[in-house]
Design an enzyme around this catalytic site. Structure first.
Site, mmCIF file in Angstrom:
data_model
loop_
_atom_site.group_PDB
_atom_site.id
_atom_site.type_symbol
_atom_site.label_atom_id
_atom_site.label_comp_id
_atom_site.label_asym_id
_atom_site.label_seq_id
_atom_site.Cartn_x
_atom_site.Cartn_y
_atom_site.Cartn_z
ATOM 1 N N HIS A 170 0.851 -1.187 0.000
ATOM 2 C CA HIS A 170 0.000 0.000 0.000
ATOM 3 C C HIS A 170 0.890 1.242 0.000
ATOM 4 O O HIS A 170 2.115 1.141 0.111
ATOM 5 C CB HIS A 170 -0.903 0.012 1.246
ATOM 6 C CG HIS A 170 -0.126 0.116 2.526
ATOM 7 N ND1 HIS A 170 0.577 -0.960 3.049
ATOM 8 C CD2 HIS A 170 0.098 1.153 3.374
ATOM 9 C CE1 HIS A 170 1.187 -0.585 4.168
ATOM 10 N NE2 HIS A 170 0.918 0.684 4.380
ATOM 11 N N ASP A 213 0.968 5.318 1.854
ATOM 12 C CA ASP A 213 0.425 5.895 3.088
ATOM 13 C C ASP A 213 -0.477 7.110 2.889
ATOM 14 O O ASP A 213 -1.206 7.477 3.815
ATOM 15 C CB ASP A 213 1.571 6.269 4.034
ATOM 16 C CG ASP A 213 2.192 5.038 4.688
ATOM 17 O OD1 ASP A 213 1.544 3.983 4.672
ATOM 18 O OD2 ASP A 213 3.318 5.140 5.209
ATOM 19 N N HIS A 255 4.751 0.016 -0.179
ATOM 20 C CA HIS A 255 5.485 -0.828 0.758
ATOM 21 C C HIS A 255 4.540 -1.792 1.463
ATOM 22 O O HIS A 255 3.317 -1.624 1.428
ATOM 23 C CB HIS A 255 6.227 0.031 1.789
ATOM 24 C CG HIS A 255 5.315 0.926 2.582
ATOM 25 N ND1 HIS A 255 4.875 2.141 2.096
ATOM 26 C CD2 HIS A 255 4.734 0.781 3.810
ATOM 27 C CE1 HIS A 255 4.081 2.714 2.994
ATOM 28 N NE2 HIS A 255 3.973 1.897 4.035
ATOM 29 N N ARG A 272 6.743 -9.477 16.248
ATOM 30 C CA ARG A 272 7.496 -8.364 15.650
ATOM 31 C C ARG A 272 6.911 -7.055 16.153
ATOM 32 O O ARG A 272 5.719 -6.796 15.966
ATOM 33 C CB ARG A 272 7.378 -8.449 14.122
ATOM 34 C CG ARG A 272 7.976 -7.309 13.322
ATOM 35 C CD ARG A 272 7.482 -7.473 11.888
ATOM 36 N NE ARG A 272 8.125 -6.634 10.901
ATOM 37 C CZ ARG A 272 7.720 -5.416 10.560
ATOM 38 N NH1 ARG A 272 6.678 -4.865 11.184
ATOM 39 N NH2 ARG A 272 8.325 -4.734 9.627
#
Length: 586
Positions: free
Chosen positions: A458, A460, A530, A540
């Site tokens: 996507h 931002d 990204h 994570r």
């Protein structure tokens, strides 16, 4: 009219769709239900097409995006059908693809068919505008129009609707912004394609049709002159006129504009004519320039010699500024990361601070935070948890987590903001738009044969449209975001690499393995698509930061957090022990 309809047609609810229903159909919501129903019937091909049709109008819907990837993998289905596609738009896109491959005869066939479809759709659009209109500006109690005012209001709405058909027909499903210069571009492509196949009369006809919309376009004016020269002795160029349908549409469009402006002046309201034929929309195909090919005459058509001017960015893009802190280590710049406005840094925070942040995270994070409680908003194979700065400070103030640890989250996010502002040499203040402490945890028993992403590809601040190779800067995207950063807290997990891709959302241009203290920062637009690879084992964690240059979109929780910090400082609770004093600038 309604009194006349009811005895014959029944209640209005039986034959008039409510606004909510119209809205759902416009957003293609029924296809979302259809997809689920087809899955239950084990009709995967129909389910995939229904999902694709819904996704075309809802490109921000990440669950459907993931479903589509699954269909491609499980059923091997690559070509998906948009069942609500506008044929003229499909023909245009296919024609441009053939044009780019220099398959000019096929391009001509498809672009001519696209034009025919466009004018047919325009007729339908004009007719559909004749129905009831919604008077949004008049929805207040003291509006009492007389008969003539009411008639004028209605027909002005009809006229404005008809006038906007050129925008409607140039807008892809689910988009707000039309394709710039859409109708004229058909003639632009065609004039050059006809020249390439040796039909100079048609080339001149299409060039003259294009010039109706842009009479001062120097490149096409030169092309038209060149075609006239080629026709000398065979055809009188003066007998070749612009196409009748283009002349008719443009004449009608100008008359509509005149009537709307006259009405606005007479009835006392403001009307601004939109720019329907924006010339920023232009062919960009220098590889097809005749004058660049040795076998072509040097005085051939030069339309494609240079790209048409594109809008300049609203700021000068720079990078390489000081990092402000002596312990921060530069790793890679944009060029090394194969992109624009990208930087990778290490040692932004220490191992000890990473451990402390992790302890804070375990005490304050909530499953689905920021995603309306959806515990797996991006993939069903991971649990997502998050927390904001204000929540951390609130928990610290209440004694539920150590206050110094909660303050650490606030301080390191400010440190990251200062580094980003300095490195990208921004001339104005960079404000927080949103700050989020996030963890993604692989769910046991669901990791075998995973082919999805932890976070789909996507951008931002715009809606990424890989098929159109575009990123649409319009709602529901966070269009005010200018820069993004991710500060990683750990490396003891498997998978979870951060990746940049091309606009196709497939071609990976850089891959980054997270570790404690590592920070990736980049501009938030379509230049930087990204995503995150699947986390297949462990947890994570990172601090996700989005920034804006527009103070109107400052993060409200951050402003409230600033007030809490000021209050704590007045109570002499002091900053966290983290040595964030910047060194002298280089």
């Amino acid at each position: 009219v309604r009194r006349c309809e009811e005895p014959r047609l029944g209640a209005a609810s039986r034959h008039r769709a409510a606004e909510e229903v119209r809205s759902d159909f416009q957003r293609r919501v029924p296809y979302s239900y259809l997809q689920r129903a087809y899955i239950q019937l084990n009709k995967l091909e129909e389910a995939a097409n229904a999902a694709h049709t819904f996704f075309m109008a809802n490109p921000e819907h990440m669950e459907i995006q993931q479903d589509l990837e699954n269909y491609k993998t499980t059923s091997g289905k690559v070509s998906l059908v948009d069942q609500e596609a506008r044929q003229h738009m499909e023909d245009y896109s296919a024609g441009v693809r053939h044009y780019d491959k220099e398959e000019y005869e096929l391009a001509i066939e498809l672009l001519e068919r696209a034009l025919e479809g466009y004018y047919s759709e325009d007729e339908d659009c004009q007719i559909m505008c004749e129905g009831p209109q919604k008077f949004e500006e008049h929805e207040y109690l003291d509006y009492k129009a007389g008969l003539y005012e009411a008639i004028a209001d209605h027909y002005l709405q009809v006229l404005a609707c008809k006038h906007d058909c050129v925008r409607e027909l140039a807008t892809r499903s689910g988009r707000i912004s039309p394709i710039d210069n859409f109708l004229p571009l058909h003639y632009d492509y065609l004039q050059f394609a006809y020249y390439r196949v040796g039909d100079y009369a048609k080339a001149l006809e299409c060039a003259k049709s294009y010039l109706l919309f842009h009479p001062d376009d120097e490149d096409v004016l030169e092309n038209a002159g060149y075609y006239e020269g080629l026709l000398e002795g065979t055809v009188d160029p003066a007998t070749i006129k612009p196409r009748k349908e283009a002349r008719t549409l443009l004449r009608r469009h100008k008359l509509e504009s005149h009537l709307l402006q006259v009405a606005a002046a007479g009835l006392g309201y403001a009307y601004t004519e939109p720019n329907y034929w924006n010339r920023y929309g232009a062919r960009q195909d220098e590889h097809s320039v005749p004058s660049s090919i040795s076998s072509e005459p040097e005085d051939g058509p030069r339309l494609s010699l240079t790209k048409k001017p594109m809008p300049k960015p609203d700021r000068e893009l720079k990078e390489g500024g000081p990092l402000l802190y002596s312990d921060v280590k530069f790793v890679y710049n944009s060029q090394q990361l194969n992109g624009t406005q990208r930087v990778l840094l290490d040692n932004v925070i220490s191992e000890e601070q990473c451990r402390e942040l992790h302890r804070v995270a375990s005490g304050i994070m909530l499953a689905g935070d920021g995603y309306r409680g959806k515990t797996s908003p991006h993939t069903p194979n991971e649990r997502f948890e998050g927390a904001t700065v204000l929540k951390a400070l609130k928990y610290g103030y209440e004694g539920r987590v150590p206050l110094q640890s909660a303050r650490l989250f606030y301080d390191i996010s400010e440190k990251a903001r200062r580094i980003v502002q300095s490195y990208f040499l921004l001339n104005s203040t960079l404000y927080f738009s949103y700050t989020h402490l996030v963890c993604r945890t692989a769910l046991s028993g669901q990791q075998e044969r995973r082919n999805d992403l932890s976070h789909p590809i996507h951008a931002d601040n715009c809606l990424l449209d890989p098929e159109a190779n575009e990123c649409w800067k319009e709602p529901p995207a966070y269009t005010f975001r200018d820069y993004s950063a991710l500060l990683y807290m750990n490396a003891d997990f498997e998978g979870g690499e951060f990746i940049f891709t091309e606009m196709d959302a497939k071609t990976v241009t850089a891959s980054i393995k997270p570790k404690c203290g590592r920070m990736i920062s980049f501009s938030s637009g379509g230049e930087n698509p990204h995503g995150v690879k699947a986390v297949t084992k462990g947890q994570r964690c990172a601090v996700a930061l989005w920034f804006t240059l527009d103070p109107l979109y400052r993060e409200l929780e951050r402003i409230q957090a600033d007030e809490v910090i000021a209050m704590l400082d007045q109570e002499h609770l002091g900053p966290s022990e983290m040595n964030i004093n910047p060194k002298d600038e280089l």
